[in-house]
Design a protein around this motif. Structure first.
Motif, PDB file in Angstrom:
ATOM      1  N   ALA A   1      43.381  44.800  50.347  1.00  0.00           N
ATOM      2  CA  ALA A   1      42.299  45.327  49.740  1.00  0.00           C
ATOM      3  C   ALA A   1      41.434  44.914  48.748  1.00  0.00           C
ATOM      4  N   ASP A   2      42.036  43.779  48.227  1.00  0.00           N
ATOM      5  CA  ASP A   2      41.071  42.944  47.393  1.00  0.00           C
ATOM      6  C   ASP A   2      39.789  42.470  48.166  1.00  0.00           C
ATOM      7  N   LYS A   3      40.121  41.766  49.106  1.00  0.00           N
ATOM      8  CA  LYS A   3      39.315  41.071  50.197  1.00  0.00           C
ATOM      9  C   LYS A   3      38.169  42.253  50.487  1.00  0.00           C
ATOM     10  N   ILE A   4      38.570  43.352  50.904  1.00  0.00           N
ATOM     11  CA  ILE A   4      37.619  44.457  51.267  1.00  0.00           C
ATOM     12  C   ILE A   4      36.716  44.916  50.061  1.00  0.00           C
TER      13      ILE A   4
ATOM     14  N   LEU B   1      36.888  31.461  49.491  1.00  0.00           N
ATOM     15  CA  LEU B   1      37.667  31.961  48.244  1.00  0.00           C
ATOM     16  C   LEU B   1      38.988  31.671  48.729  1.00  0.00           C
ATOM     17  N   GLU B   2      39.534  32.069  49.848  1.00  0.00           N
ATOM     18  CA  GLU B   2      40.800  32.266  50.238  1.00  0.00           C
ATOM     19  C   GLU B   2      41.267  30.429  49.969  1.00  0.00           C
ATOM     20  N   LYS B   3      40.277  29.621  50.819  1.00  0.00           N
ATOM     21  CA  LYS B   3      40.676  28.126  50.667  1.00  0.00           C
ATOM     22  C   LYS B   3      41.095  27.844  49.028  1.00  0.00           C
ATOM     23  N   ALA B   4      40.221  28.469  48.129  1.00  0.00           N
ATOM     24  CA  ALA B   4      40.251  28.003  46.728  1.00  0.00           C
ATOM     25  C   ALA B   4      41.516  29.118  46.058  1.00  0.00           C
ATOM     26  N   ASN B   5      42.259  29.581  46.884  1.00  0.00           N
ATOM     27  CA  ASN B   5      43.290  30.653  46.193  1.00  0.00           C
ATOM     28  C   ASN B   5      42.525  31.660  45.279  1.00  0.00           C
ATOM     29  N   LEU B   6      41.564  32.000  45.581  1.00  0.00           N
ATOM     30  CA  LEU B   6      40.547  32.872  44.696  1.00  0.00           C
ATOM     31  C   LEU B   6      40.439  34.392  45.562  1.00  0.00           C
ATOM     32  N   ALA B   7      41.111  34.635  46.552  1.00  0.00           N
ATOM     33  CA  ALA B   7      40.460  35.779  47.360  1.00  0.00           C
ATOM     34  C   ALA B   7      41.291  36.977  46.622  1.00  0.00           C
ATOM     35  N   SER B   8      41.398  37.145  45.326  1.00  0.00           N
ATOM     36  CA  SER B   8      41.969  38.338  44.900  1.00  0.00           C
ATOM     37  C   SER B   8      41.084  38.643  43.529  1.00  0.00           C
ATOM     38  N   ILE B   9      40.895  39.779  43.294  1.00  0.00           N
ATOM     39  CA  ILE B   9      40.326  40.547  42.119  1.00  0.00           C
ATOM     40  C   ILE B   9      40.785  39.993  40.916  1.00  0.00           C
ATOM     41  N   ASP B  10      42.280  39.666  40.801  1.00  0.00           N
ATOM     42  CA  ASP B  10      42.841  39.022  39.304  1.00  0.00           C
ATOM     43  C   ASP B  10      42.428  37.689  39.461  1.00  0.00           C
ATOM     44  N   SER B  11      42.664  37.053  40.369  1.00  0.00           N
ATOM     45  CA  SER B  11      42.257  35.413  40.436  1.00  0.00           C
ATOM     46  C   SER B  11      40.774  35.374  39.911  1.00  0.00           C
ATOM     47  N   ILE B  12      40.002  36.087  40.485  1.00  0.00           N
ATOM     48  CA  ILE B  12      38.490  35.971  40.110  1.00  0.00           C
ATOM     49  C   ILE B  12      38.320  36.395  38.625  1.00  0.00           C
ATOM     50  N   ALA B  13      39.041  37.408  38.354  1.00  0.00           N
ATOM     51  CA  ALA B  13      38.915  37.776  36.844  1.00  0.00           C
ATOM     52  C   ALA B  13      39.520  36.940  35.772  1.00  0.00           C
ATOM     53  N   GLN B  14      40.402  35.987  36.146  1.00  0.00           N
ATOM     54  CA  GLN B  14      41.001  34.791  35.265  1.00  0.00           C
ATOM     55  C   GLN B  14      39.895  33.523  35.480  1.00  0.00           C
ATOM     56  N   LEU B  15      38.907  33.658  36.104  1.00  0.00           N
ATOM     57  CA  LEU B  15      37.929  32.327  36.041  1.00  0.00           C
ATOM     58  C   LEU B  15      37.187  32.250  34.815  1.00  0.00           C
ATOM     59  N   ASP B  16      37.460  30.906  34.479  1.00  0.00           N
ATOM     60  CA  ASP B  16      36.485  30.444  33.259  1.00  0.00           C
ATOM     61  C   ASP B  16      35.304  30.126  34.172  1.00  0.00           C
ATOM     62  N   LEU B  17      34.042  30.828  33.945  1.00  0.00           N
ATOM     63  CA  LEU B  17      32.897  30.933  34.792  1.00  0.00           C
ATOM     64  C   LEU B  17      32.220  29.639  34.454  1.00  0.00           C
ATOM     65  N   PRO B  18      32.010  29.006  33.225  1.00  0.00           N
ATOM     66  CA  PRO B  18      31.523  27.885  32.913  1.00  0.00           C
ATOM     67  C   PRO B  18      31.955  26.627  33.621  1.00  0.00           C
ATOM     68  N   THR B  19      32.992  26.606  34.008  1.00  0.00           N
ATOM     69  CA  THR B  19      33.800  25.302  34.577  1.00  0.00           C
ATOM     70  C   THR B  19      33.955  25.689  36.079  1.00  0.00           C
ATOM     71  N   TRP B  20      33.478  26.865  36.402  1.00  0.00           N
ATOM     72  CA  TRP B  20      33.498  26.942  38.013  1.00  0.00           C
ATOM     73  C   TRP B  20      32.096  27.213  38.464  1.00  0.00           C
ATOM     74  N   ASN B  21      31.354  26.246  38.114  1.00  0.00           N
ATOM     75  CA  ASN B  21      29.960  25.901  38.630  1.00  0.00           C
ATOM     76  C   ASN B  21      29.940  25.089  39.705  1.00  0.00           C
ATOM     77  N   ARG B  22      29.685  25.513  40.989  1.00  0.00           N
ATOM     78  CA  ARG B  22      29.650  24.598  42.161  1.00  0.00           C
ATOM     79  C   ARG B  22      28.410  23.912  42.328  1.00  0.00           C
ATOM     80  N   SER B  23      27.405  24.268  41.701  1.00  0.00           N
ATOM     81  CA  SER B  23      25.957  23.935  41.747  1.00  0.00           C
ATOM     82  C   SER B  23      25.847  22.328  41.078  1.00  0.00           C
TER      83      SER B  23
END
Length: 84
Positions: free
Chosen positions: A37-40, A62-84
């Motif tokens: 349901a999270d991926k949907i 997101l699956e490859k980074a083990n981030l394909a769930s709402i909880d895992s995304i909510a726990q991200l520290d966005l300033p350190t998750w900058n891929r650019s």
């Protein structure tokens, strides 16, 4: 209505060959094969901003980074998750 269901049942193979997903009514599979349901939910947000192929690629990343769930995304520290 029953004749429509009968036509559908008799042509399942043709329908599958054309790329349609045939599944149980409450299966996640109908949402292009996503299995949670999270991926949907994530894909429903993303598809508002981009094309479906990009959404599928993002869910795969997101699956490859083990981030394909709402909880895992909510726990991200966005300033350190900058891929650019």
């Amino acid at each position: 209505m029953s004749s429509l269901v009968e036509i559908f049942q008799n042509n399942r193979d043709i329908i599958r060959e054309t790329g349609w997903i045939i599944s149980e009514p409450y299966s996640f599979e109908w949402w292009d094969g996503f299995d949670t349901a999270d991926k949907i939910v994530i894909s429903a947000f993303l598809v508002q901003l981009t094309k479906w192929e990009s959404v599928k690629a993002t869910i795969s990343s997101l699956e490859k980074a083990n981030l394909a769930s709402i909880d895992s995304i909510a726990q991200l520290d966005l300033p350190t998750w900058n891929r650019s």
